[in-house]
Write a protein that holds these residues in place. Structure first.
Motif, mmCIF file in Angstrom:
data_model
loop_
_atom_site.group_PDB
_atom_site.id
_atom_site.type_symbol
_atom_site.label_atom_id
_atom_site.label_comp_id
_atom_site.label_asym_id
_atom_site.label_seq_id
_atom_site.Cartn_x
_atom_site.Cartn_y
_atom_site.Cartn_z
ATOM 1 N N GLU A 15 -6.151 -0.392 -5.472
ATOM 2 C CA GLU A 15 -5.207 0.112 -4.474
ATOM 3 C C GLU A 15 -5.052 -0.841 -3.296
ATOM 4 O OE1 GLU A 15 -4.127 3.120 -6.747
ATOM 5 O OE2 GLU A 15 -3.304 2.829 -4.743
ATOM 6 N N SER A 17 -6.570 -0.849 -0.669
ATOM 7 C CA SER A 17 -6.561 -0.075 0.571
ATOM 8 C C SER A 17 -7.600 1.037 0.478
ATOM 9 C CB SER A 17 -5.184 0.516 0.831
ATOM 10 O OG SER A 17 -5.236 1.498 1.857
ATOM 11 N N LYS A 20 -5.529 4.456 0.722
ATOM 12 C CA LYS A 20 -4.875 4.855 -0.528
ATOM 13 C C LYS A 20 -5.904 5.245 -1.601
ATOM 14 C CE LYS A 20 -0.689 2.098 0.125
ATOM 15 N NZ LYS A 20 0.147 0.987 -0.419
ATOM 16 N N GLU A 23 -7.178 8.724 -0.942
ATOM 17 C CA GLU A 23 -6.203 9.733 -1.354
ATOM 18 C C GLU A 23 -6.215 9.921 -2.871
ATOM 19 O OE1 GLU A 23 -2.975 8.890 2.251
ATOM 20 O OE2 GLU A 23 -2.519 8.331 0.171
ATOM 21 N N LYS A 24 -6.307 8.820 -3.593
ATOM 22 C CA LYS A 24 -6.303 8.894 -5.047
ATOM 23 C C LYS A 24 -7.567 9.556 -5.580
ATOM 24 C CE LYS A 24 -5.427 6.053 -9.137
ATOM 25 N NZ LYS A 24 -5.075 4.693 -9.635
#
Length: 305
Positions: A15, A17, A20, A23-24
């Motif tokens: 990602e 990040s 991110k 979140e995933k």
């Protein structure tokens, strides 16, 4: 190091990040950052360059990433394969007495196979008496039988009390009772074929027990090898025979069947399992039995006996 740490690291790399990736992975960003730091401390290397946006992997981190992906991939493949092998190799060996093939057992087994295709079913013909030792030795896992046998290591679940019928030649003098039914006390002078000719106790001894329970003594009981021979002799006009009502579907010519009115004239159908056996296939087979009985509008006892 745990597999989840590898998944965290791989997701951050892919990602580019922390935000991110968090979140995933459906976790908060601070815990994810701490897990990455702990992984670096455990490895003794830096996996990411500090302060880079987007997140940039170090050379050592990229090397570790490639191997982490392989580990996760191999783990997923091994897990999937192990589950498939386990499912394919799960076999349930079911013992049964042959007369139950004329009852609802085929429907029950067919439904079980449809609902649980990953469970291999092996059917083994086995008399009720022999099912006890077969269960103890592991030769079978479940047993469908008819006799009232008890053993402290075996749990017997009474499923149904199947009524008995009297098989006669269609031109026999007793044919006048086809609609009204008959009592066992009315057939004591007849030649009565019993079966099978196997070690006792068996269905023949169960029939004799019913007469004894009623205080009756038939004058001529003739034991033959199995039910087809008994019914064939009845169809030849040689005598009469007591059978479970579902066996009347055998369809041999020249036979007629009379309901027996004595309340004691029934054959218990039971499911036997090893006592304390908590295997998952037991409630599954009971559910299939319940479904078939409901479809056929038959009351299911489903009680220990």
């Amino acid at each position: 190091m745990e597999l989840r740490h590898l998944r965290y690291f791989v997701t951050v790399v892919e990602e580019q990040s922390i935000t991110k990736a968090a979140e995933k992975l459906c976790i908060a960003q601070p815990p994810l950052s701490r897990q990455i730091q702990k992984l670096e401390e455990e490895l003794g290397i830096r996996l990411f360059e500090r302060g880079s946006r987007p997140v940039k992997v170090t050379e050592a981190g990229m090397f570790f990433y490639e191997h982490a992906v392989q580990i996760l991939t191999h783990t997923a493949q091994a897990t999937s394969m192990a589950q498939r092998i386990s499912a394919v190799k799960q076999t349930v060996r079911i013992g049964y007495v042959s007369s139950l093939l004329y009852a609802l057992l085929p429907q029950i087994i067919y439904l079980f196979r449809q609902r649980y295709p990953d469970i291999h079913v092996e059917l083994i013909e086995c008399g009720t008496r022999d099912q006890i030792e077969a269960l103890k030795s592991g030769k079978i896992d479940l047993g469908f039988g008819r006799l009232r046998l008890t053993d402290p290591s075996i749990k017997r679940i009474l499923l149904r009390k199947e009524r008995l019928k009297l098989a006669i030649h269609k031109h026999h003098a007793l044919a006048e009772y086809i609609d009204s039914g008959i009592y066992l006390s009315q057939i004591l002078d007849e030649a009565i074929f019993s079966y099978p000719a196997t070690p006792k106790p068996n269905f023949a001894t169960a029939i004799q027990s019913i007469f004894t329970e009623l205080g009756l003594v038939p004058k001529k009981m003739i034991e033959v090898r199995e039910i087809h021979m008994a019914l064939g002799l009845v169809a030849s006009g040689e005598g009469i025979c007591l059978i479970p009502e579902t066996a009347s579907d055998i369809g041999m010519k020249n036979l007629a069947y009379i309901p027996i009115l004595d309340l004691e004239a029934y054959s218990p159908i039971s499911l036997s399992v090893r006592n304390m056996d908590q295997s998952s296939y037991i409630p599954k087979i009971l559910d299939c039995i319940q479904s078939v009985f409901q479809q056929e509008q038959i009351s299911m006892h489903n009680e220990d006996s």
